[in-house]
Scaffold this active site. Sequence first.
Site, mmCIF file in Angstrom:
data_model
loop_
_atom_site.group_PDB
_atom_site.id
_atom_site.type_symbol
_atom_site.label_atom_id
_atom_site.label_comp_id
_atom_site.label_asym_id
_atom_site.label_seq_id
_atom_site.Cartn_x
_atom_site.Cartn_y
_atom_site.Cartn_z
ATOM 1 N N TRP A 170 -8.418 -13.888 0.737
ATOM 2 C CA TRP A 170 -8.124 -13.023 1.942
ATOM 3 C C TRP A 170 -8.387 -11.781 1.092
ATOM 4 O O TRP A 170 -8.357 -11.225 -0.260
ATOM 5 C CB TRP A 170 -6.560 -12.840 1.296
ATOM 6 C CG TRP A 170 -4.931 -12.114 2.156
ATOM 7 C CD1 TRP A 170 -5.468 -12.306 2.777
ATOM 8 C CD2 TRP A 170 -5.073 -11.133 2.171
ATOM 9 N NE1 TRP A 170 -4.043 -11.550 3.179
ATOM 10 C CE2 TRP A 170 -3.933 -10.672 2.246
ATOM 11 C CE3 TRP A 170 -5.268 -9.597 0.724
ATOM 12 C CZ2 TRP A 170 -3.506 -9.484 2.985
ATOM 13 C CZ3 TRP A 170 -4.191 -8.892 0.212
ATOM 14 C CH2 TRP A 170 -3.462 -8.452 1.642
ATOM 15 N N ASN A 230 -9.659 -15.029 -8.244
ATOM 16 C CA ASN A 230 -8.469 -14.887 -7.650
ATOM 17 C C ASN A 230 -7.934 -13.982 -8.279
ATOM 18 O O ASN A 230 -8.212 -13.391 -9.475
ATOM 19 C CB ASN A 230 -7.063 -15.417 -7.965
ATOM 20 C CG ASN A 230 -7.123 -17.436 -7.061
ATOM 21 O OD1 ASN A 230 -8.163 -16.749 -5.938
ATOM 22 N ND2 ASN A 230 -6.152 -17.740 -6.805
ATOM 23 N N GLY A 231 -7.366 -12.575 -7.914
ATOM 24 C CA GLY A 231 -7.045 -11.732 -8.250
ATOM 25 C C GLY A 231 -7.656 -10.433 -7.531
ATOM 26 O O GLY A 231 -8.531 -9.903 -7.121
ATOM 27 N N ARG A 237 -1.236 -20.087 1.873
ATOM 28 C CA ARG A 237 -1.233 -18.143 0.973
ATOM 29 C C ARG A 237 -1.873 -17.368 1.777
ATOM 30 O O ARG A 237 -1.428 -16.346 1.377
ATOM 31 C CB ARG A 237 -1.799 -18.661 0.267
ATOM 32 C CG ARG A 237 -1.427 -20.065 -1.175
ATOM 33 C CD ARG A 237 -2.330 -20.513 -2.557
ATOM 34 N NE ARG A 237 -2.727 -18.700 -3.695
ATOM 35 C CZ ARG A 237 -1.735 -19.035 -4.161
ATOM 36 N NH1 ARG A 237 -0.873 -19.308 -4.843
ATOM 37 N NH2 ARG A 237 -2.421 -17.319 -4.994
ATOM 38 N N HIS A 262 22.065 9.457 15.310
ATOM 39 C CA HIS A 262 21.223 10.875 14.826
ATOM 40 C C HIS A 262 19.770 10.672 14.330
ATOM 41 O O HIS A 262 18.896 10.902 14.528
ATOM 42 C CB HIS A 262 21.762 10.839 13.632
ATOM 43 C CG HIS A 262 22.764 10.223 12.582
ATOM 44 N ND1 HIS A 262 23.573 11.422 12.918
ATOM 45 C CD2 HIS A 262 24.243 9.811 12.265
ATOM 46 C CE1 HIS A 262 24.887 11.591 12.631
ATOM 47 N NE2 HIS A 262 25.271 10.008 12.065
ATOM 48 N N CYS A 321 -5.573 -15.368 -2.175
ATOM 49 C CA CYS A 321 -7.209 -16.392 -2.422
ATOM 50 C C CYS A 321 -6.023 -17.477 -2.656
ATOM 51 O O CYS A 321 -5.321 -17.387 -3.773
ATOM 52 C CB CYS A 321 -7.380 -16.215 -2.943
ATOM 53 S SG CYS A 321 -8.531 -14.125 -2.958
ATOM 54 N N LYS A 339 0.848 -15.727 1.474
ATOM 55 C CA LYS A 339 2.496 -15.659 1.247
ATOM 56 C C LYS A 339 2.618 -15.184 -0.086
ATOM 57 O O LYS A 339 3.845 -14.866 -0.329
ATOM 58 C CB LYS A 339 2.342 -17.045 0.583
ATOM 59 C CG LYS A 339 3.696 -17.796 0.474
ATOM 60 C CD LYS A 339 4.101 -17.629 1.701
ATOM 61 C CE LYS A 339 5.819 -18.390 1.229
ATOM 62 N NZ LYS A 339 7.141 -17.559 1.340
ATOM 63 N N GLU A 349 16.389 -7.395 7.400
ATOM 64 C CA GLU A 349 15.710 -8.804 7.070
ATOM 65 C C GLU A 349 15.075 -9.939 8.413
ATOM 66 O O GLU A 349 14.010 -10.387 9.432
ATOM 67 C CB GLU A 349 16.513 -9.939 6.764
ATOM 68 C CG GLU A 349 16.032 -11.070 6.512
ATOM 69 C CD GLU A 349 14.249 -11.444 5.805
ATOM 70 O OE1 GLU A 349 14.395 -10.604 4.832
ATOM 71 O OE2 GLU A 349 13.962 -12.533 5.582
ATOM 72 N N LYS A 406 11.314 -9.868 10.098
ATOM 73 C CA LYS A 406 10.904 -11.875 10.407
ATOM 74 C C LYS A 406 10.066 -11.689 11.865
ATOM 75 O O LYS A 406 9.001 -12.023 11.964
ATOM 76 C CB LYS A 406 12.531 -13.008 10.226
ATOM 77 C CG LYS A 406 12.315 -13.032 9.621
ATOM 78 C CD LYS A 406 11.506 -14.233 8.196
ATOM 79 C CE LYS A 406 11.247 -12.914 7.357
ATOM 80 N NZ LYS A 406 11.531 -13.610 5.977
ATOM 81 N N GLU A 435 6.413 -9.595 12.116
ATOM 82 C CA GLU A 435 5.899 -10.423 10.731
ATOM 83 C C GLU A 435 5.207 -11.396 11.500
ATOM 84 O O GLU A 435 3.826 -11.607 11.725
ATOM 85 C CB GLU A 435 7.087 -11.039 9.762
ATOM 86 C CG GLU A 435 6.104 -11.635 8.439
ATOM 87 C CD GLU A 435 6.997 -12.036 7.379
ATOM 88 O OE1 GLU A 435 8.061 -11.314 7.688
ATOM 89 O OE2 GLU A 435 6.259 -12.156 6.220
#
Length: 615
Positions: free
Chosen positions: A73, A100-101, A27, A511, A2, A610, A488, A492, A495
């Site tokens: 968000w 926010n939170g 964000r 394996h 948020c 973000k 990584e 990427k 995502e």
Amino acid sequence: MCGIIGAIANVDIVPVLLKGLSRLEYRGYDSAGLVVVNDGLQRLRTTGRVSELGKLVIQQKACGLAGIAHTRWATHGEPSERNAHPHLSGEKSRIAVVHNGIIENHEAIRIRLKAKGFKFTSDTDTEVIAHLIAFKLQEEKDLFKAVCLSLAELQGAYAIAVMEEAHPERIVVARNGAPLLIGVGKNGNFVASDSSALLQSTRNIIYLEEGDVAELHSHNYRIVNCLHNQLGDIVERTIHESHLSSDAVELGPYAHFMQKEIFEQPSAVANTLEMVFNAQSISPNLFGNEAENIFSRVKNILIIACGTSYHAGLVARYWIESVAKMPCNVEIASEYRYRDSIADPNTLVVGISQSGETADTLAALNHAKKLGHHYSLAICNVPESALIRQTSLRFLTRAGPEIGVASTKAFTTQLASLLLLTVTLAKIHHLLSKDEERHIIGALRHLPVALQIALQVESQVKIWAKSFAKKRHALFLGRGVHYPIAMEGALKLKEISYIHAEAYAAGELKHGPLALVDNEMPVVAIAPNDQLLGKLKSNLQEVHARGGELYVFADVDAQIIESKNLHVIRLAEHTGLLSPILHTIPLQLLAYYVALERGTDVDKPRNLAKAVTVE
Ligand code: M6R
């Protein structure tokens, strides 16, 4: 996550709110809203983008001298208009809240307030704050006091901004565990969760501290701290001048922030290493005044981080163990924080985070402290973040604001910093000769140029992306220090392109995952010319022999020859210790161009934020 922006001035502040919200878009959010006082509270909300909110502003002629706005968000309650902020409460004089939170005890408060007759119209924890303040206002009459008394009942981490219909001449704001700052302007005062949202209005910034509650008027403000006292004592906070350039948060000639940030890596790394470039030797003071003392005492390293930052930690483990000869553990913060591990007082705990606000990383560092770890170091990109304030030592990556949700330049600058840490530890523990130190400084000086050269693979990667984009799954392989780079690369890709991608240590293939390989499963391999190249080539053969299609990023001298179903892009240089940093570049470009082909929202991938400021 948020975002909050609020403004109070002698002119219409709606354009400031909209511009601020658009700067907070990076964000990640799924709805947006604002409230202004315009002959009563005027609230607009949408599940669309900030630009949709802008259209509502025009249609409904929203304007006012004071207002608060928010990008949400979703955590509690689906993304919908009724759950979007601001939330309102009260009858005679309504109040509006953005938040926010997370409020952890929202259910208990909700039950209590419902019993008192408050009607809830959303599923959010935020609405509880609005009703609680309205309830306190019935007795207290003063919004500032009502907010302070309400906060004393809230558990969790939050930043809020509150307005009252009957008193539009003030905004009350508070911070507890989530970032919030005040912008002090010539013709107004502002509040935001991120300094980039204020750039159009002022560069004079006050970073609120834990427990701070502030009242903003158009020409003045006051701050009290309620951490130890419900009604708080007045406190002075320093006004800092923000040097953030508006170019840093604008796209410029690029199509996406991710693209811009990939191409900024040479300069981001150069900025991060600037102090080393100008020196003949590496000074421990780069990590803080106490660094030499602390580093000489530590015998092992514990790295804690999430996501991409965790991958940086995994790379560092190889460096620290081989160069500084210290045992190094790397932990996912969300796991570590709930584990009863054994603390060793000789451990240096390293928290890595781009934002410095990742809730799990902050909590894991606290957990480490409670377990008995004394020494901590933050590697972070945001100077005013909570992480930086929480540790005994700190090193700032100087990547500049990273806006794209997919972390790129933060990762390579973290790697550069971790290499510096490795070398510093090795030096303090007498494991590095002067010549070796000079050699590493030389290699670091060359790194920005090497990155620039690595970026030249762009046009070749673009061609691969066309066929890659048609696939639904992908495997990424690497060995040794390049295994975390494969992880990584897979992160990427999944995502931002939504292609399912997994990374394996190439030796693990037979394996289990080899069973997945067919001509629909592209296999990306990182093939530097290091001591594991021979082993990796055998693993690639295993894939090739089973009809798998290989996309190999090799060093120029790795001697891997193209053939049917074996495509190779070569990096122009072979850079030894720095190789994982360079091998990151083509993987970022691959994810970016595959996402472009698939038409996804590159900078704001679905469901992601973000800075992950909630657990
Ligand atoms: O701000 P942080 O570095 O603490 O963030 C950690 C992760 O949330 C972050 O790296 C995330 O995995 C990125 N979106 C990956 O690109």
